[in-house]
Design an enzyme around this catalytic site. Structure first.
Site, PDB file in Angstrom:
ATOM      1  N   ASP A 129      16.659   8.482   9.247  1.00 48.66           N
ATOM      2  CA  ASP A 129      16.443   9.902   9.485  1.00 48.66           C
ATOM      3  C   ASP A 129      15.521  10.057  10.702  1.00 48.66           C
ATOM      4  OD1 ASP A 129      16.574  12.506   7.238  1.00 48.66           O
ATOM      5  OD2 ASP A 129      15.429  12.711   9.092  1.00 48.66           O
ATOM      6  N   GLU A 134      21.102  25.131  26.685  1.00 46.31           N
ATOM      7  CA  GLU A 134      20.148  26.098  26.117  1.00 46.31           C
ATOM      8  C   GLU A 134      18.789  26.018  26.820  1.00 46.31           C
ATOM      9  OE1 GLU A 134      19.860  28.503  23.368  1.00 46.31           O
ATOM     10  OE2 GLU A 134      21.930  28.656  23.984  1.00 46.31           O
ATOM     11  N   GLY A 137      28.307  14.092  12.932  1.00 44.68           N
ATOM     12  CA  GLY A 137      28.520  15.413  13.519  1.00 44.68           C
ATOM     13  C   GLY A 137      29.765  15.450  14.400  1.00 44.68           C
ATOM     14  N   GLY A 140      23.425  10.794  14.579  1.00 42.09           N
ATOM     15  CA  GLY A 140      24.247  12.013  14.516  1.00 42.09           C
ATOM     16  C   GLY A 140      25.732  11.690  14.531  1.00 42.09           C
ATOM     17  N   THR A 160      20.696  19.918  26.558  1.00 38.70           N
ATOM     18  CA  THR A 160      21.547  21.097  26.366  1.00 38.70           C
ATOM     19  C   THR A 160      21.344  22.194  27.411  1.00 38.70           C
ATOM     20  OG1 THR A 160      21.783  23.041  24.911  1.00 38.70           O
ATOM     21  CG2 THR A 160      19.769  21.811  24.676  1.00 38.70           C
ATOM     22  N   ALA A 212      20.493  15.984  15.543  1.00 41.03           N
ATOM     23  CA  ALA A 212      19.647  17.166  15.750  1.00 41.03           C
ATOM     24  C   ALA A 212      19.962  18.239  14.721  1.00 41.03           C
ATOM     25  CB  ALA A 212      19.884  17.758  17.149  1.00 41.03           C
ATOM     26  N   TYR A 222      14.901  25.907  18.948  1.00 43.11           N
ATOM     27  CA  TYR A 222      15.841  24.812  19.243  1.00 43.11           C
ATOM     28  C   TYR A 222      15.702  24.376  20.702  1.00 43.11           C
ATOM     29  CZ  TYR A 222      20.257  22.587  20.555  1.00 43.11           C
ATOM     30  OH  TYR A 222      21.202  21.722  21.068  1.00 43.11           O
TER      31      TYR A 222
HETATM   32  P1  NAP Z   1      26.336  18.652  14.897  1.00 46.00           P
HETATM   33  O1  NAP Z   1      27.793  18.680  14.619  1.00 46.00           O
HETATM   34  O2  NAP Z   1      25.443  19.678  14.276  1.00 46.00           O
HETATM   35  O3  NAP Z   1      25.816  17.181  14.472  1.00 46.00           O
HETATM   36  C1  NAP Z   1      24.450  16.901  14.357  1.00 46.00           C
HETATM   37  C2  NAP Z   1      24.299  15.514  13.766  1.00 46.00           C
HETATM   38  O4  NAP Z   1      22.894  15.241  13.598  1.00 46.00           O
HETATM   39  C3  NAP Z   1      24.932  15.341  12.368  1.00 46.00           C
HETATM   40  O5  NAP Z   1      25.440  14.056  12.250  1.00 46.00           O
HETATM   41  C4  NAP Z   1      23.724  15.515  11.454  1.00 46.00           C
HETATM   42  O6  NAP Z   1      23.884  14.909  10.191  1.00 46.00           O
HETATM   43  C5  NAP Z   1      22.683  14.776  12.264  1.00 46.00           C
HETATM   44  N1  NAP Z   1      21.323  15.076  11.858  1.00 46.00           N
HETATM   45  C6  NAP Z   1      20.740  16.286  11.688  1.00 46.00           C
HETATM   46  N2  NAP Z   1      19.466  16.151  11.283  1.00 46.00           N
HETATM   47  C7  NAP Z   1      19.226  14.812  11.196  1.00 46.00           C
HETATM   48  C8  NAP Z   1      18.116  14.031  10.827  1.00 46.00           C
HETATM   49  N3  NAP Z   1      16.961  14.609  10.436  1.00 46.00           N
HETATM   50  N4  NAP Z   1      18.223  12.683  10.863  1.00 46.00           N
HETATM   51  C9  NAP Z   1      19.382  12.089  11.217  1.00 46.00           C
HETATM   52  N5  NAP Z   1      20.491  12.780  11.556  1.00 46.00           N
HETATM   53  C10 NAP Z   1      20.410  14.128  11.554  1.00 46.00           C
HETATM   54  O7  NAP Z   1      26.064  18.697  16.470  1.00 46.00           O
HETATM   55  P2  NAP Z   1      27.059  18.346  17.694  1.00 46.00           P
HETATM   56  O8  NAP Z   1      27.735  19.598  18.109  1.00 46.00           O
HETATM   57  O9  NAP Z   1      27.837  17.148  17.355  1.00 46.00           O
HETATM   58  O10 NAP Z   1      25.992  18.026  18.835  1.00 46.00           O
HETATM   59  C11 NAP Z   1      25.492  16.703  19.012  1.00 46.00           C
HETATM   60  C12 NAP Z   1      24.184  16.770  19.780  1.00 46.00           C
HETATM   61  O11 NAP Z   1      24.403  17.388  21.039  1.00 46.00           O
HETATM   62  C13 NAP Z   1      23.097  17.585  19.111  1.00 46.00           C
HETATM   63  O12 NAP Z   1      21.860  16.971  19.415  1.00 46.00           O
HETATM   64  C14 NAP Z   1      23.166  18.945  19.789  1.00 46.00           C
HETATM   65  O13 NAP Z   1      21.911  19.592  19.747  1.00 46.00           O
HETATM   66  C15 NAP Z   1      23.548  18.524  21.199  1.00 46.00           C
HETATM   67  N6  NAP Z   1      24.346  19.488  21.974  1.00 46.00           N
HETATM   68  C16 NAP Z   1      25.500  19.987  21.458  1.00 46.00           C
HETATM   69  C17 NAP Z   1      26.271  20.848  22.233  1.00 46.00           C
HETATM   70  C18 NAP Z   1      27.558  21.424  21.718  1.00 46.00           C
HETATM   71  O14 NAP Z   1      28.035  22.402  22.298  1.00 46.00           O
HETATM   72  N7  NAP Z   1      28.175  20.837  20.703  1.00 46.00           N
HETATM   73  C19 NAP Z   1      25.850  21.183  23.538  1.00 46.00           C
HETATM   74  C20 NAP Z   1      24.665  20.628  24.018  1.00 46.00           C
HETATM   75  C21 NAP Z   1      23.925  19.770  23.232  1.00 46.00           C
HETATM   76  P3  NAP Z   1      24.638  15.671   8.955  1.00 46.00           P
HETATM   77  O15 NAP Z   1      26.107  15.428   9.175  1.00 46.00           O
HETATM   78  O16 NAP Z   1      24.079  14.978   7.779  1.00 46.00           O
HETATM   79  O17 NAP Z   1      24.277  17.118   9.052  1.00 46.00           O
HETATM   80  N1  GDD Z   2      26.976  31.173  15.517  1.00 50.40           N
HETATM   81  C1  GDD Z   2      27.327  32.457  15.783  1.00 50.40           C
HETATM   82  N2  GDD Z   2      27.829  33.229  14.776  1.00 50.40           N
HETATM   83  N3  GDD Z   2      27.204  32.914  17.053  1.00 50.40           N
HETATM   84  C2  GDD Z   2      27.597  34.190  17.289  1.00 50.40           C
HETATM   85  C3  GDD Z   2      28.110  35.025  16.307  1.00 50.40           C
HETATM   86  C4  GDD Z   2      28.229  34.521  14.978  1.00 50.40           C
HETATM   87  O1  GDD Z   2      28.670  35.195  14.055  1.00 50.40           O
HETATM   88  N4  GDD Z   2      28.437  36.203  16.875  1.00 50.40           N
HETATM   89  C5  GDD Z   2      28.138  36.120  18.167  1.00 50.40           C
HETATM   90  N5  GDD Z   2      27.608  34.905  18.434  1.00 50.40           N
HETATM   91  C6  GDD Z   2      27.108  34.462  19.743  1.00 50.40           C
HETATM   92  C7  GDD Z   2      25.695  33.879  19.704  1.00 50.40           C
HETATM   93  O2  GDD Z   2      24.724  34.914  19.655  1.00 50.40           O
HETATM   94  C8  GDD Z   2      25.686  33.080  21.003  1.00 50.40           C
HETATM   95  O3  GDD Z   2      25.348  33.902  22.074  1.00 50.40           O
HETATM   96  C9  GDD Z   2      27.148  32.625  21.156  1.00 50.40           C
HETATM   97  O4  GDD Z   2      27.909  33.400  20.219  1.00 50.40           O
HETATM   98  C10 GDD Z   2      27.370  31.138  20.866  1.00 50.40           C
HETATM   99  O5  GDD Z   2      26.774  30.826  19.628  1.00 50.40           O
HETATM  100  P1  GDD Z   2      26.991  29.398  18.927  1.00 50.40           P
HETATM  101  O6  GDD Z   2      28.422  29.104  18.812  1.00 50.40           O
HETATM  102  O7  GDD Z   2      26.161  29.403  17.677  1.00 50.40           O
HETATM  103  O8  GDD Z   2      26.426  28.368  20.001  1.00 50.40           O
HETATM  104  P2  GDD Z   2      25.091  28.383  20.882  1.00 50.40           P
HETATM  105  O9  GDD Z   2      25.503  28.661  22.303  1.00 50.40           O
HETATM  106  O10 GDD Z   2      24.030  29.203  20.296  1.00 50.40           O
HETATM  107  O11 GDD Z   2      24.610  26.855  20.759  1.00 50.40           O
HETATM  108  C11 GDD Z   2      25.544  25.793  20.874  1.00 50.40           C
HETATM  109  O12 GDD Z   2      25.623  25.387  22.230  1.00 50.40           O
HETATM  110  C12 GDD Z   2      24.413  24.840  22.780  1.00 50.40           C
HETATM  111  C13 GDD Z   2      24.692  24.468  24.247  1.00 50.40           C
HETATM  112  O13 GDD Z   2      24.561  25.586  25.055  1.00 50.40           O
HETATM  113  C14 GDD Z   2      25.063  24.654  19.967  1.00 50.40           C
HETATM  114  O14 GDD Z   2      26.042  23.653  19.918  1.00 50.40           O
HETATM  115  C15 GDD Z   2      23.778  24.028  20.488  1.00 50.40           C
HETATM  116  O15 GDD Z   2      23.471  22.869  19.702  1.00 50.40           O
HETATM  117  C16 GDD Z   2      23.998  23.630  21.951  1.00 50.40           C
HETATM  118  O16 GDD Z   2      22.824  23.044  22.478  1.00 50.40           O
END
Ligand code: NAP
Ligand code: GDD
Length: 353
Positions: free
Chosen positions: A65, A136, A13, A10, A134, A89, A158
């Protein structure tokens, strides 16, 4: 001294990019797993990555992958990492309702594939493993704030896939003695955030509206509440978990909660366009206080079949055992994201004629 070797899945990402920068700055040899795409997807790591032949490239990339166990096996065998950070992911909660089977294959079975490849290669004793878990997992929250001892009540494909991954990591730790840790991270954002997460969707819209190239922002549940931090701070916590002698599971969070509505208000305020809300439910609108123009409307297509209404974390364990705390405030985060999106459009010369 030999360099420590890290493998990041990843890496293309948001978090992968910040983590790769951090590890390069710490002197690691950094390798990334990247999936094949019909168009280039290395924008976020462009500052570190040049083609294979280029000696100035600070990271090395490998095709693989999470849905292809043999590719994971091959990359591990080639790279022989000391540390593996599994960030790959399908990370969008709403999309996981549309693609539940794919999400489960990549996020759940994918983690099992990676851990099993490490075991079969007899690398279990030499590798330290980080799993991107996460907040979540807490879903329909059982207590507030949430900590490592709060029960999991996942509410989306998810979150359920990440629940399986979490337990698999614990199982490899207990069954085989792996140094494997789960980072239970609350939402973290930044200018590199994917465009369809709500934070970035808002800051991009603010910039586009200011540049006259977008009229309105359409959102779903604006009353949803999240604990938003900066990704740059959170990747430091990932690294700290793998430096600890014993593995464990850690919450990383700011401990502060804000609604999507708060995020919108602050982002528009930062460009001098304060918002007033009128109406309610599906008819609620965000109006530019100065011009009276409607800038925000509700579109139910962004609602989720099951919503997580509120998340806020207690990161005391990470503070006490890892010395980790977040550095960036909510206001600083929103400011940095708005400024970056404004700057991006300004330097692209974007405006409606
Ligand atoms: P992101 O920007 O969506 O990055 C996801 C990465 O996974 C990208 O590099 C994507 O590649 C790669 N990927 C997706 N499917 C794959 C596959 N089948 N094989 C190999 N690589 C694959 O997510 P992020 O925000 O950086 O988050 C990183 C991790 O932390 C994720 O696992 C996410 O669920 C977890 N997480 C994120 C948050 C948050 O708030 N950001 C919070 C809690 C947990 P492409 O570039 O090709 O799409
Ligand atoms: N994406 C999105 N788009 N979310 C919206 C919108 C919209 O137009 N309007 C309201 N929301 C609300 C969603 O319903 C959710 O309650 C909140 O905004 C945050 O949505 P996201 O930014 O899509 O993030 P997330 O909390 O669902 O998930 C992210 O955080 C998780 C950790 O708690 C992702 O990064 C997950 O990968 C990560 O695990």
């Amino acid at each position: 001294m030999t360099k420590r070797v890290a493998l990041i899945t990843g890496i293309t990402g948001q978090d992968g990019s910040y983590l790769a920068s951090l590890l390069v700055s710490k002197g690691y040899e950094v390798h990334g797993l990247m999936r094949r795409s019909s168009s280039l997807n290395t924008d976020r790591i462009g500052h570190l990555y040049q083609e294979e032949q280029d000696a100035t490239s600070q990271i090395r990339m490998h095709f693989g992958d999470m849905s292809d166990g043999a590719s994971l096996f091959r990359v591990l065998k080639e790279v022989k990492p000391d540390e593996v950070y599994n960030l790959a992911a399908q990370s969008h909660v709403k999309v996981s309702f549309d693609k539940p089977e794919y999400t489960t294959d990549v996020n759940a079975t994918g983690v099992l594939r990676l851990l099993e490849a490490i075991r079969l290669l007899d690398m279990g004793e030499s590798i330290r493993f980080y799993q991107a878990s996460t907040s979540e997992l807490f879903g329909n929250v059982q207590e507030t704030p949430q900590s490592e001892t709060t029960p999991f009540r996942p509410r989306s494909p998810y979150a359920i896939s990440k629940h399986f991954a979490f337990q698999t990591v614990v199982n490899y730790r207990e069954a085989y003695g792996f140094h494997a840790s789960n980072g239970i991270l609350f939402n973290h954002e930044g200018p590199k955030r994917g465009e369809n997460f709500v934070s970035r969707k808002i800051t991009r819209a603010v910039a586009a509206i200011c540049h006259g190239i977008q009229d309105k922002l359409y959102l779903g549940n604006i009353n949803s509440r999240r604990d938003w931090g900066h990704a740059r701070d959170y990747v430091e916590g990932m690294w700290l978990m793998l430096q600890k002698e014993t593995p464990g599971d850690y919450v990383l969070a700011t401990g502060e909660e804000h609604s999507v509505r708060d995020f919108v208000e602050l982002a528009f305020e930062m460009v001098g366009r304060p918002i007033e809300w009128e109406g309610s439910a599906l008819e609620e609108k965000g109006v530019d206080r100065k011009s009276g123009k409607v800038l925000i409307e509700i579109d139910p297509q962004y609602y989720r079949p099951a919503e997580v209404n509120s998340l806020v974390g207690n990161a005391a364990k990470a503070r006490d055992e890892l010395g980790w705390t977040h550095k960036t405030s909510f206001k600083e985060l929103v400011q940095e994201m708005v400024e970056a999106d404004m700057q991006r459009l300004a330097s692209a010369g974007m405006s409606r004629a």
